[in-house]
Design a protein around this motif. Structure first.
Motif, PDB file in Angstrom:
ATOM      1  N   HIS A 121      62.166  14.047   8.807  1.00 58.39           N
ATOM      2  CA  HIS A 121      63.525  14.177   9.341  1.00 58.39           C
ATOM      3  C   HIS A 121      63.637  13.525  10.715  1.00 58.39           C
ATOM      4  O   HIS A 121      64.651  12.876  11.018  1.00 58.39           O
ATOM      5  CB  HIS A 121      63.912  15.657   9.426  1.00 58.39           C
ATOM      6  CG  HIS A 121      64.045  16.303   8.085  1.00 58.39           C
ATOM      7  ND1 HIS A 121      64.139  17.674   7.917  1.00 58.39           N
ATOM      8  CD2 HIS A 121      64.093  15.781   6.829  1.00 58.39           C
ATOM      9  CE1 HIS A 121      64.245  17.954   6.628  1.00 58.39           C
ATOM     10  NE2 HIS A 121      64.215  16.825   5.950  1.00 58.39           N
ATOM     11  N   ASN A 122      62.621  13.694  11.543  1.00 57.36           N
ATOM     12  CA  ASN A 122      62.618  13.080  12.879  1.00 57.36           C
ATOM     13  C   ASN A 122      62.640  11.557  12.791  1.00 57.36           C
ATOM     14  O   ASN A 122      63.381  10.888  13.522  1.00 57.36           O
ATOM     15  CB  ASN A 122      61.383  13.528  13.665  1.00 57.36           C
ATOM     16  CG  ASN A 122      61.445  14.988  14.071  1.00 57.36           C
ATOM     17  OD1 ASN A 122      62.510  15.606  14.040  1.00 57.36           O
ATOM     18  ND2 ASN A 122      60.309  15.563  14.430  1.00 57.36           N
ATOM     19  N   LEU A 123      61.817  11.005  11.890  1.00 60.03           N
ATOM     20  CA  LEU A 123      61.772   9.555  11.725  1.00 60.03           C
ATOM     21  C   LEU A 123      63.087   9.015  11.170  1.00 60.03           C
ATOM     22  O   LEU A 123      63.573   7.957  11.602  1.00 60.03           O
ATOM     23  CB  LEU A 123      60.620   9.163  10.792  1.00 60.03           C
ATOM     24  CG  LEU A 123      59.204   9.341  11.336  1.00 60.03           C
ATOM     25  CD1 LEU A 123      58.173   9.049  10.245  1.00 60.03           C
ATOM     26  CD2 LEU A 123      58.948   8.440  12.546  1.00 60.03           C
ATOM     27  N   GLU A 124      63.657   9.726  10.221  1.00 54.19           N
ATOM     28  CA  GLU A 124      64.924   9.286   9.629  1.00 54.19           C
ATOM     29  C   GLU A 124      66.041   9.263  10.673  1.00 54.19           C
ATOM     30  O   GLU A 124      66.883   8.360  10.683  1.00 54.19           O
ATOM     31  CB  GLU A 124      65.288  10.211   8.465  1.00 54.19           C
ATOM     32  CG  GLU A 124      64.394  10.004   7.244  1.00 54.19           C
ATOM     33  CD  GLU A 124      64.601  11.028   6.147  1.00 54.19           C
ATOM     34  OE1 GLU A 124      64.130  10.795   5.021  1.00 54.19           O
ATOM     35  OE2 GLU A 124      65.237  12.072   6.425  1.00 54.19           O
ATOM     36  N   LYS A 125      66.036  10.256  11.547  1.00 51.28           N
ATOM     37  CA  LYS A 125      67.046  10.313  12.597  1.00 51.28           C
ATOM     38  C   LYS A 125      66.863   9.193  13.617  1.00 51.28           C
ATOM     39  O   LYS A 125      67.828   8.560  14.055  1.00 51.28           O
ATOM     40  CB  LYS A 125      66.982  11.681  13.296  1.00 51.28           C
ATOM     41  CG  LYS A 125      68.091  11.927  14.301  1.00 51.28           C
ATOM     42  CD  LYS A 125      68.006  13.335  14.883  1.00 51.28           C
ATOM     43  CE  LYS A 125      69.106  13.590  15.890  1.00 51.28           C
ATOM     44  NZ  LYS A 125      69.022  14.965  16.470  1.00 51.28           N
ATOM     45  N   LEU A 126      65.606   8.927  13.972  1.00 47.05           N
ATOM     46  CA  LEU A 126      65.305   7.891  14.956  1.00 47.05           C
ATOM     47  C   LEU A 126      65.573   6.485  14.428  1.00 47.05           C
ATOM     48  O   LEU A 126      66.102   5.627  15.140  1.00 47.05           O
ATOM     49  CB  LEU A 126      63.832   7.981  15.384  1.00 47.05           C
ATOM     50  CG  LEU A 126      63.447   8.983  16.463  1.00 47.05           C
ATOM     51  CD1 LEU A 126      61.933   9.047  16.580  1.00 47.05           C
ATOM     52  CD2 LEU A 126      64.060   8.602  17.802  1.00 47.05           C
TER      53      LEU A 126
END
Length: 219
Positions: A121-126
């Motif tokens: 989720h963090n990577l997708e947001k970034l």
């Protein structure tokens, strides 16, 4: 693996783990010239670090469990800008946990979810992309617990280990095998790995993992 295309001849997929900036340099200086696309697996906490000194502290604590390289003072993490450039150039980004934790050593469900699910989720947001690939840190048989594998399969389309072997006959959801490359060992050892001579050593471990996966999906 999804049954959409049949591979013929010799096929190799290149992957890079851990999110070091040297991975980006290889992509820019070598892979681009050869028109080769790869998958880069990165720990989501590591790539957000903006200080070289803090990055090296993270590396010492979380990634390098061996003798530090002679050029360690120049080692740093890949940043979000360069990850976006890799994506623009046709490469894929995969999740590699939040902190490069050994997932088999974590029993707490909340911590496991944080490492496996929230890292994506963090990577997708970034990066504004969908993360479909996940590589287990360390990737040996002892580092892949059933609890962590179950969580990973619920989140990702493709799961990667560091167990050696050929993926030519993989079925959907099978664990993906990888041959680790040691830069200091030279091409002779690499050719032995790719020949498949050592694959049998991992056969039963891979079979056990895939049996668990099939049993889980058949419930």
């Amino acid at each position: 693996m999804n049954g959409k295309q049949k591979l013929k001849g010799k096929n190799i997929l290149l992957t890079f783990d851990d999110g070091f900036n040297s991975n980006f340099l290889i992509a820019e200086k070598i892979l681009k010239k050869l028109k080769i696309k790869a998958i880069f697996f990165v720990p989501s906490d590591f790539i957000k670090i903006n200080s070289s000194s803090k990055a090296r502290i993270f590396i010492k604590k979380n990634i390098l469990d061996q003798i530090l390289p002679s050029d360690f003072n120049f080692v740093k993490n890949i940043n979000t800008t360069n990850l976006k450039k890799l994506i623009k150039n046709g490469h894929l980004i995969g999740a590699h946990t939040k902190t490069h934790a050994n997932l088999a050593l974590i029993s707490d469900n909340r911590k496991l979810k944080n490492e496996i699910i929230n890292s994506a989720h963090n990577l997708e947001k970034l990066l504004k992309i969908k993360i479909k690939h996940f590589a287990f840190t360390y990737g040996n048989y002892e580092s892949i617990s059933k609890k962590s594998l179950k969580l990973a399969l619920a989140q990702y389309q493709f799961i990667y280990s560091s167990l050696r072997g050929n993926n030519f006959k993989n079925f959907k959801n099978d664990i993906i095998k990888r041959d680790a490359i040691y830069l200091e060992k030279g091409n002779k050892l690499l050719s032995i790995f790719l020949s498949g001579i050592l694959d049998m050593r991992y056969f039963f471990q891979i079979s056990n993992i895939n049996k668990f996966i099939k049993k889980m999906y058949n419930k």
